[in-house]
Every structure is written in C-alpha cells, then in structure tokens.
Write a protein that holds these residues in place. Structure first.
Motif, PDB file in Angstrom:
ATOM      1  N   TRP A 215     -13.913 -12.043  22.677  1.00 31.99           N
ATOM      2  CA  TRP A 215     -12.613 -11.730  23.286  1.00 31.99           C
ATOM      3  C   TRP A 215     -12.479 -12.363  24.673  1.00 31.99           C
ATOM      4  O   TRP A 215     -11.454 -12.956  25.004  1.00 31.99           O
ATOM      5  CB  TRP A 215     -12.480 -10.215  23.351  1.00 31.99           C
ATOM      6  CG  TRP A 215     -11.183  -9.727  23.951  1.00 31.99           C
ATOM      7  CD1 TRP A 215      -9.931  -9.851  23.435  1.00 31.99           C
ATOM      8  CD2 TRP A 215     -11.031  -9.035  25.193  1.00 31.99           C
ATOM      9  NE1 TRP A 215      -9.000  -9.278  24.266  1.00 31.99           N
ATOM     10  CE2 TRP A 215      -9.646  -8.767  25.349  1.00 31.99           C
ATOM     11  CE3 TRP A 215     -11.917  -8.605  26.176  1.00 31.99           C
ATOM     12  CZ2 TRP A 215      -9.141  -8.089  26.457  1.00 31.99           C
ATOM     13  CZ3 TRP A 215     -11.415  -7.916  27.275  1.00 31.99           C
ATOM     14  CH2 TRP A 215     -10.051  -7.674  27.415  1.00 31.99           C
ATOM     15  N   LEU A 216     -13.549 -12.260  25.478  1.00 33.47           N
ATOM     16  CA  LEU A 216     -13.527 -12.850  26.815  1.00 33.47           C
ATOM     17  C   LEU A 216     -13.481 -14.371  26.756  1.00 33.47           C
ATOM     18  O   LEU A 216     -12.803 -15.020  27.565  1.00 33.47           O
ATOM     19  CB  LEU A 216     -14.761 -12.390  27.612  1.00 33.47           C
ATOM     20  CG  LEU A 216     -14.793 -10.908  27.982  1.00 33.47           C
ATOM     21  CD1 LEU A 216     -16.112 -10.553  28.665  1.00 33.47           C
ATOM     22  CD2 LEU A 216     -13.610 -10.543  28.881  1.00 33.47           C
TER      23      LEU A 216
ATOM     24  N   HIS B  35      -4.282 -13.190  27.066  1.00 31.89           N
ATOM     25  CA  HIS B  35      -4.347 -14.574  26.601  1.00 31.89           C
ATOM     26  C   HIS B  35      -4.078 -14.617  25.099  1.00 31.89           C
ATOM     27  O   HIS B  35      -4.567 -13.775  24.340  1.00 31.89           O
ATOM     28  CB  HIS B  35      -5.717 -15.180  26.913  1.00 31.89           C
ATOM     29  CG  HIS B  35      -5.721 -16.673  26.873  1.00 31.89           C
ATOM     30  ND1 HIS B  35      -5.722 -17.379  25.690  1.00 31.89           N
ATOM     31  CD2 HIS B  35      -5.699 -17.600  27.871  1.00 31.89           C
ATOM     32  CE1 HIS B  35      -5.729 -18.679  25.955  1.00 31.89           C
ATOM     33  NE2 HIS B  35      -5.712 -18.835  27.276  1.00 31.89           N
ATOM     34  N   ARG B  36      -3.322 -15.642  24.669  1.00 26.28           N
ATOM     35  CA  ARG B  36      -2.932 -15.684  23.256  1.00 26.28           C
ATOM     36  C   ARG B  36      -4.105 -15.930  22.323  1.00 26.28           C
ATOM     37  O   ARG B  36      -4.028 -15.636  21.130  1.00 26.28           O
ATOM     38  CB  ARG B  36      -1.864 -16.759  23.048  1.00 26.28           C
ATOM     39  CG  ARG B  36      -2.347 -18.192  23.281  1.00 26.28           C
ATOM     40  CD  ARG B  36      -1.192 -19.164  23.154  1.00 26.28           C
ATOM     41  NE  ARG B  36      -1.616 -20.540  23.317  1.00 26.28           N
ATOM     42  CZ  ARG B  36      -2.094 -21.297  22.328  1.00 26.28           C
ATOM     43  NH1 ARG B  36      -2.194 -20.779  21.111  1.00 26.28           N
ATOM     44  NH2 ARG B  36      -2.450 -22.545  22.552  1.00 26.28           N
ATOM     45  N   ARG B  37      -5.226 -16.480  22.828  1.00 31.36           N
ATOM     46  CA  ARG B  37      -6.385 -16.747  21.966  1.00 31.36           C
ATOM     47  C   ARG B  37      -7.382 -15.583  21.912  1.00 31.36           C
ATOM     48  O   ARG B  37      -8.297 -15.598  21.108  1.00 31.36           O
ATOM     49  CB  ARG B  37      -7.129 -17.997  22.462  1.00 31.36           C
ATOM     50  CG  ARG B  37      -6.370 -19.301  22.274  1.00 31.36           C
ATOM     51  CD  ARG B  37      -7.197 -20.457  22.777  1.00 31.36           C
ATOM     52  NE  ARG B  37      -6.523 -21.738  22.586  1.00 31.36           N
ATOM     53  CZ  ARG B  37      -6.992 -22.897  23.015  1.00 31.36           C
ATOM     54  NH1 ARG B  37      -8.150 -22.922  23.678  1.00 31.36           N
ATOM     55  NH2 ARG B  37      -6.314 -24.016  22.810  1.00 31.36           N
ATOM     56  N   SER B  38      -7.221 -14.620  22.798  1.00 33.90           N
ATOM     57  CA  SER B  38      -8.220 -13.558  22.889  1.00 33.90           C
ATOM     58  C   SER B  38      -8.261 -12.686  21.627  1.00 33.90           C
ATOM     59  O   SER B  38      -9.332 -12.370  21.113  1.00 33.90           O
ATOM     60  CB  SER B  38      -7.961 -12.688  24.125  1.00 33.90           C
ATOM     61  OG  SER B  38      -6.680 -12.085  24.052  1.00 33.90           O
TER      62      SER B  38
ATOM     63  N   ALA C 128     -14.695 -12.445  15.527  1.00 36.25           N
ATOM     64  CA  ALA C 128     -15.999 -11.834  15.799  1.00 36.25           C
ATOM     65  C   ALA C 128     -16.182 -10.554  14.981  1.00 36.25           C
ATOM     66  O   ALA C 128     -17.283 -10.277  14.486  1.00 36.25           O
ATOM     67  CB  ALA C 128     -16.138 -11.531  17.287  1.00 36.25           C
ATOM     68  N   VAL C 129     -15.113  -9.782  14.823  1.00 37.06           N
ATOM     69  CA  VAL C 129     -15.189  -8.575  14.004  1.00 37.06           C
ATOM     70  C   VAL C 129     -15.517  -8.940  12.555  1.00 37.06           C
ATOM     71  O   VAL C 129     -16.329  -8.287  11.896  1.00 37.06           O
ATOM     72  CB  VAL C 129     -13.863  -7.782  14.066  1.00 37.06           C
ATOM     73  CG1 VAL C 129     -13.867  -6.658  13.038  1.00 37.06           C
ATOM     74  CG2 VAL C 129     -13.661  -7.205  15.464  1.00 37.06           C
ATOM     75  N   ALA C 130     -14.898 -10.011  12.063  1.00 32.42           N
ATOM     76  CA  ALA C 130     -15.170 -10.464  10.696  1.00 32.42           C
ATOM     77  C   ALA C 130     -16.625 -10.889  10.539  1.00 32.42           C
ATOM     78  O   ALA C 130     -17.286 -10.551   9.552  1.00 32.42           O
ATOM     79  CB  ALA C 130     -14.239 -11.617  10.338  1.00 32.42           C
TER      80      ALA C 130
END
Length: 298
Positions: free
Chosen positions: A196-197, A204-207, A214-216
């Motif tokens: 996320w960071l 931020h649109r990419r966060s 990452a959860v996946a």
C-alpha cells in the motif's frame, strides 16, 4: 524497475507465508494440544469406541493372557472365548474410563519420550485397561480371567528410532509455542501495508490496487501453506506407522489421526480462507480498475 521490485516482494511474501503457515500451525498444536494433558485426553477419548482400537486392545490383552494359560487341546477354544469376552468389555463405560485413565498416564510418557535424551518409543501402556478388564471378567465368572496378567502391554505410537528423529523438531516447535502463528499474521499484514505504501499511500490512485494485489498474494500464500501442512501431516503419518508393529498399526493409526485431527481441520480452514481472500481481492481490484476513468475522460 517498479514492476520487477513488486514481483520480487510478492514472491517473498508468498514463500514466507507458505512456510510460516505449517510451522505456526504445528507449533501451536504442540503447545496447545500435545503438551496439555486435558486436551490430549479429550482428543483420544472418542477412540474408546473405535473398532480398530477396540480390536488392537483386545488382541494385545488376549495374547498376554494366553501366554499364562495352558488349556491343552482346548487352547484355541479358550482363546476365542476370552477374546470375545474382552472385546465385549471394550463396548462398556468401564472401558471408556479405563481408556481415559491409560491415556492420561500415557500423556506423561509421550511428553517424557519426546523431551528425553535416550531412545524410547512413544507408547500407550494398557495396564490400567487390563486391570479393569480382569476385574470385570472375574466379577462375571469368566473362566481363566484370574490368569490375565496385569503388566505393561503397550500400543506403540512412535518407534524408538523415529522418536529420536522427531525429538529435535519437537523441541523447536515446543520453543516456538504460538509465536510462529502470530508471526504469520504479522507478515501478512506487513506485506499488505508495504504494498500500500509503495503504491503511494493515502489518497494515491495506485495504493488501493497495490494493497489488493498484496492481499491476493497473501491469500495464495495461506492456501499454499495449508496444502503444505496437510502434506506434512500425511507424510509424517506414513513414516511413523511404517515402523509400528503390524498388529498395532490400526490402533496406532486411529490414535495418530485423532491427535492430528485439529491440524487437518486447520489446514482446510486456512486453505479455504486463503482462497476466498485471493479471489475476493482479485475481483475487487478488477472492479476498481474497470470503474477508473481512462485518460482523457471527462
């Protein structure tokens, strides 16, 4: 460069979780079930009504008794009669009580054998069961019941050689306690936070897509770790039972399956939860991506 780094971090997270899940589950199992007498007895108590266990106990007690009985040409007849009497006793509440008492004593022997420095097999001593069987048969006037010897008659769970091989692993898991399981959750959360960071953080649109990816990956890591845990339990079962005497294999297998039942349940729960995490994260990410305005829109 960013793509390669993200892929590397995802691979590291996947591998870490796949390794930590079985280690964490095994450590918690040793700490919460194998080392706890009450939980140990509760796990094996239902086996008193298991046909394989009843048959194994009956055969061992009958074999021990027949060594003390000489009935001449009626030897086989006496053996069959005595075996049926003992087998009948294994269906009573008195046998359940004796089985629980034997396993409460056996728990001390199990932990001592796995913590010890010398080669000792892990066994269940049937002497308390034999004593109750003898008492019950004598009270019911069963011939030759008084000849049943109350002595150490064991069901072998782990051979001495295999116990020696397992001791170091057992001690490591014992030392870990529940902390590897806690560490597994921490690694998963940190992996998502780092992603996320790296996606830019708050606003931020990419966060959000990065965190969902990452959860996946974490979900897949949990699922793979659960499959590895299931494979380890099955592999250990085959190795342990391969060195148990043939006449005791069925009973030992029933005890092993009872003691590892919580591990197998944990494996399937974690596997299912991991897949749900991964699928939901992917679906949400795809939906978010499709709903994002393209270049020049508006």
């Amino acid at each position: 460069m960013r793509t390669y780094l993200s892929a590397a971090l995802s691979a590291v997270l996947l591998v870490l979780l796949a390794v930590l899940v079985p280690v964490g589950a095994l450590s918690a199992w040793v700490d919460l079930e194998i080392e706890n007498t009450d939980r140990y007895v509760d796990a094996v108590a239902p086996l008193a009504s298991d046909p394989d266990v009843q048959s194994t106990v009956t055969d061992l007690i009958t074999d021990g008794a027949m060594k003390q009985i000489d009935a001449g040409p009626l030897q086989d007849t006496v053996r069959d009669f005595l075996r049926q009497a003992v087998l009948s006793f294994t269906t009573t509440d008195a046998f359940q009580d004796a089985w629980n008492a034997a396993n409460r004593t056996a728990h001390e022997a199990v932990t001592a054998a796995l913590n010890g420095d010398t080669g000792e097999a892990v066994t269940i001593d049937l002497a308390p069961v034999t004593e109750r069987v003898k008492q019950n048969l004598e009270e019911n006037g069963v011939p030759f019941a008084d000849r049943i010897p109350v002595q150490h008659t064991d069901i072998t769970l782990i051979s001495a050689d295999r116990a020696d091989q397992l001791r170091q692993t057992f001690r490591l898991l014992q030392t870990g306690s529940v902390w590897p399981a806690v560490g597994t959750l921490v690694v998963a959360v940190l992996g998502v936070v780092v992603a996320w960071l790296r996606g830019g953080g708050p606003g931020h649109r990419r966060s959000t897509p990065a965190a969902l990816s990452a959860v996946a990956v974490a979900g897949l890591g949990f699922a793979l770790g659960a499959l590895l845990l299931r494979a380890v339990v099955a592999f250990a079962r085959n190795r342990v039972l391969s060195e148990v005497p043939d006449g005791e294999t069925a009973g030992a297998a029933a005890v092993y399956d009872a003691l590892t039942g919580s591990l197998r349940t944990t494996a399937w729960i974690v596997f299912a939860a991991g897949l749900v995490m991964a699928v939901c994260a992917v679906l949400v990410r795809l939906r978010a991506t499709r709903g994002r305005p393209g270049p020049g829109t508006g």
